[in-house]
Design a protein around this motif. Structure first.
Motif, PDB file in Angstrom:
ATOM      1  N   PHE A   8      71.826   2.884  36.869  1.00 48.28           N
ATOM      2  CA  PHE A   8      70.577   3.696  37.688  1.00 48.28           C
ATOM      3  C   PHE A   8      69.321   2.958  38.158  1.00 48.28           C
ATOM      4  O   PHE A   8      68.994   2.502  36.909  1.00 48.28           O
ATOM      5  N   GLY A   9      68.483   2.953  38.909  1.00 50.25           N
ATOM      6  CA  GLY A   9      67.000   2.864  38.673  1.00 50.25           C
ATOM      7  C   GLY A   9      66.880   0.962  40.013  1.00 50.25           C
ATOM      8  O   GLY A   9      67.245   1.152  40.701  1.00 50.25           O
ATOM      9  N   GLY A  10      66.298   0.026  38.819  1.00 51.47           N
ATOM     10  CA  GLY A  10      66.492  -0.803  40.095  1.00 51.47           C
ATOM     11  C   GLY A  10      65.201  -1.323  40.486  1.00 51.47           C
ATOM     12  O   GLY A  10      64.721  -0.910  41.128  1.00 51.47           O
ATOM     13  N   ARG A  11      64.740  -3.190  41.009  1.00 49.61           N
ATOM     14  CA  ARG A  11      64.044  -3.187  41.836  1.00 49.61           C
ATOM     15  C   ARG A  11      64.070  -3.201  43.120  1.00 49.61           C
ATOM     16  O   ARG A  11      64.374  -3.731  44.264  1.00 49.61           O
ATOM     17  N   PRO A  13      62.565  -0.395  46.844  1.00 51.49           N
ATOM     18  CA  PRO A  13      62.061   0.969  46.926  1.00 51.49           C
ATOM     19  C   PRO A  13      63.017   1.856  47.130  1.00 51.49           C
ATOM     20  O   PRO A  13      61.843   3.091  46.719  1.00 51.49           O
ATOM     21  N   GLU A  14      64.284   2.483  46.873  1.00 48.81           N
ATOM     22  CA  GLU A  14      65.162   3.017  46.152  1.00 48.81           C
ATOM     23  C   GLU A  14      65.114   4.041  45.077  1.00 48.81           C
ATOM     24  O   GLU A  14      66.017   4.377  44.507  1.00 48.81           O
ATOM     25  N   HIS A  15      64.036   2.774  44.466  1.00 44.91           N
ATOM     26  CA  HIS A  15      64.268   3.535  42.884  1.00 44.91           C
ATOM     27  C   HIS A  15      64.171   5.080  42.958  1.00 44.91           C
ATOM     28  O   HIS A  15      65.577   5.084  41.355  1.00 44.91           O
ATOM     29  N   ASP A  16      63.935   5.671  42.587  1.00 52.22           N
ATOM     30  CA  ASP A  16      63.318   7.048  42.190  1.00 52.22           C
ATOM     31  C   ASP A  16      64.821   7.843  42.662  1.00 52.22           C
ATOM     32  O   ASP A  16      65.751   8.767  42.260  1.00 52.22           O
ATOM     33  N   ILE A  17      65.588   7.829  44.013  1.00 54.62           N
ATOM     34  CA  ILE A  17      66.422   8.255  44.650  1.00 54.62           C
ATOM     35  C   ILE A  17      67.694   7.398  43.806  1.00 54.62           C
ATOM     36  O   ILE A  17      68.344   8.557  43.606  1.00 54.62           O
ATOM     37  N   SER A  18      67.245   6.443  43.430  1.00 53.01           N
ATOM     38  CA  SER A  18      68.517   6.219  42.125  1.00 53.01           C
ATOM     39  C   SER A  18      68.802   6.529  41.088  1.00 53.01           C
ATOM     40  O   SER A  18      70.120   7.078  40.518  1.00 53.01           O
ATOM     41  N   ILE A  19      67.777   6.652  40.577  1.00 53.58           N
ATOM     42  CA  ILE A  19      67.463   7.471  39.256  1.00 53.58           C
ATOM     43  C   ILE A  19      68.043   9.300  39.571  1.00 53.58           C
ATOM     44  O   ILE A  19      68.612   9.929  38.621  1.00 53.58           O
ATOM     45  N   LEU A  20      67.728  10.290  41.135  1.00 54.47           N
ATOM     46  CA  LEU A  20      68.319  11.200  41.098  1.00 54.47           C
ATOM     47  C   LEU A  20      69.496  10.921  41.348  1.00 54.47           C
ATOM     48  O   LEU A  20      70.732  12.262  40.348  1.00 54.47           O
ATOM     49  N   THR A  21      70.728  10.532  41.504  1.00 54.71           N
ATOM     50  CA  THR A  21      72.031   9.607  42.259  1.00 54.71           C
ATOM     51  C   THR A  21      72.400   9.428  40.537  1.00 54.71           C
ATOM     52  O   THR A  21      73.531  10.485  39.579  1.00 54.71           O
ATOM     53  N   CYS A 103      72.998   1.661  42.037  1.00 56.37           N
ATOM     54  CA  CYS A 103      71.577   1.468  42.336  1.00 56.37           C
ATOM     55  C   CYS A 103      71.612   1.507  44.142  1.00 56.37           C
ATOM     56  O   CYS A 103      72.397   1.054  44.791  1.00 56.37           O
ATOM     57  N   HIS A 104      70.648   2.189  44.389  1.00 56.54           N
ATOM     58  CA  HIS A 104      70.521   1.973  46.613  1.00 56.54           C
ATOM     59  C   HIS A 104      69.422   0.792  46.996  1.00 56.54           C
ATOM     60  O   HIS A 104      68.710   0.642  45.746  1.00 56.54           O
ATOM     61  N   GLY A 105      69.720   0.013  47.186  1.00 57.76           N
ATOM     62  CA  GLY A 105      69.423  -0.209  48.168  1.00 57.76           C
ATOM     63  C   GLY A 105      68.382  -1.382  47.064  1.00 57.76           C
ATOM     64  O   GLY A 105      69.605  -2.313  45.801  1.00 57.76           O
ATOM     65  N   GLY A 106      67.663  -2.958  47.933  1.00 50.53           N
ATOM     66  CA  GLY A 106      67.940  -4.175  46.873  1.00 50.53           C
ATOM     67  C   GLY A 106      68.900  -4.408  45.962  1.00 50.53           C
ATOM     68  O   GLY A 106      70.234  -4.808  46.390  1.00 50.53           O
TER      69      GLY A 106
END
Length: 371
Positions: A8-11, A13-21, A103-106
């Motif tokens: 989770f995470g990643g480079r 804009p949705e980094h923070d949401i990815s952490i939650l997931t 990982c969402h987005g990017g």
């Protein structure tokens, strides 16, 4: 028992949401007594092993406590490794059997990370590299669906050279490769839309524009691919009373645990005709791009039963676990299904058949080919 990695995470804009997931997935798998390794992908593109009890607030200012760096190796012995990365240095392999991609987005959702995992022979949940790339590209996806006869709103590329559009304003401007509501603007005319290209950082690598319809509202549902194609009930996301024309990033994610706590009407109160149209479109989308694990398919609808396919989200917020209510299925049980699919259905197939050296042996010199 197999060791499961949750990335989770990643480079993005949705980094923070990815952490939650990702943290939700770690807890859900732990509740099923599954050995799990949380793998944090930082904003700098580095991987870290994280304490399985980490909370969202631990990431607010950067790396959480006890973060241990790891790296991803390709080649003859690919995989995640802990320790020094030099050729002569000793390192320890992190024996992850399957990765749950949160990982969402990017690059986590556009096929980049999927391609790396394919080359590293790492099994993973979520879309293949090909499906991820297509799902992330709003212009290509919309054009393909239109060619297949799926009802979609008109959509056009927008860049600094755009002089006219094939439809009247007002317009909604979206990042071409965005995976959420971030960067979406509603504007009155083409001139304003083009000004947003330089002012809005999310539009700088590509933008699309479509007619803005204030009478349309959002509908969405989750689609699971294994062991057979299964659709969740339809959801109608609701605003939190914020000003603005569209369902915003704040409506979806702020002041909660991601999409799981956003306001909604579930099941959505729609006609049988709309439900039937949704099912037909979803089955067509799934057959063309290849659903894997869980996708979220987003629609726009009117009170008069107009229906348009909007986009697909190949790694949706919270993996859309909250939509599976008929029958109720826990997040842990859903993840077990996705892991089983990842084991039984490889994400890619590569072969060197045909590359037997015949062409190379019969070829003339390289210099002669340049003459």
């Amino acid at each position: 028992m197999e060791l499961i990695g949750v990335v989770f995470g990643g480079r993005s804009p949705e980094h923070d949401i990815s952490i939650l997931t990702g943290l939700q997935a770690v807890r859900a798998l732990s509740s099923k007594k599954v050995p799990v390794v949380p793998i944090y992908w930082s904003k700098q593109g580095e991987f870290y092993l994280i304490d399985s009890q980490a909370e969202a607030k631990d990431f607010a200012n950067g790396l959480p406590p006890k973060a241990s760096p790891i790296y991803l190796r390709l080649g003859s012995e690919p995989g995640f490794y802990q320790g020094a990365s030099g050729l002569l240095s000793k390192s320890k392999r992190v024996d992850v059997d399957i990765v749950v991609n949160c990982c969402h987005g990017g690059p986590g959702e556009d096929g980049t990370l999927q391609g790396i995992f394919d080359q590293a022979n790492i099994s993973y949940t979520g879309p293949t590299a090909r499906a991820a790339a297509l799902g992330m590209d709003k212009l290509s996806f919309g054009s393909l669906m239109k060619d297949l006869g799926v009802p979609v709103l008109q959509r056009a590329n927008l860049d600094s050279t755009t002089e006219t559009l094939p439809f009247e304003g007002p317009y909604i401007v979206k990042p071409r490769y965005g995976g959420s509501s971030l960067g979406i603007d509603v504007v009155e005319d083409l001139a304003t839309a083009k000004m947003r290209l330089s002012a809005n950082v999310h539009l700088r690598y590509g933008a699309v524009v479509e007619p803005y319809r204030a009478d349309l509202f959002d509908l969405q549902l989750a689609v699971r691919s294994f062991p057979e194609l299964t659709l969740s009930p339809l959801e109608r996301p609701m605003k939190r009373g914020t000003a603005g024309e569209i369902l915003s990033y704040k409506d979806k994610y702020i002041a909660g645990e991601g999409m799981a706590t956003a306001p909604r009407e579930l099941p959505a109160k729609v006609s049988h005709e709309v439900e039937k149209k949704v099912s037909e479109i979803v089955h067509k989308v799934a057959s063309v791009i290849g659903v894997r694990s869980v996708f979220r398919v987003d629609f726009l609808a009117s009170e008069g039963d107009e229906l348009y396919l909007n986009e697909v989200n190949t790694i949706p917020g919270s993996l859309s676990h909250y939509l599976w209510i008929e029958p109720k299925l826990s997040f842990g049980d859903q993840l077990m299904i996705y892991l089983e699919e990842a084991k039984s259905s490889p994400s890619t197939y590569s072969t060197t058949a045909g590359a037997d050296g015949t062409v190379l042996r019969s070829a003339s010199s390289v210099a002669s080919k340049l003459a």
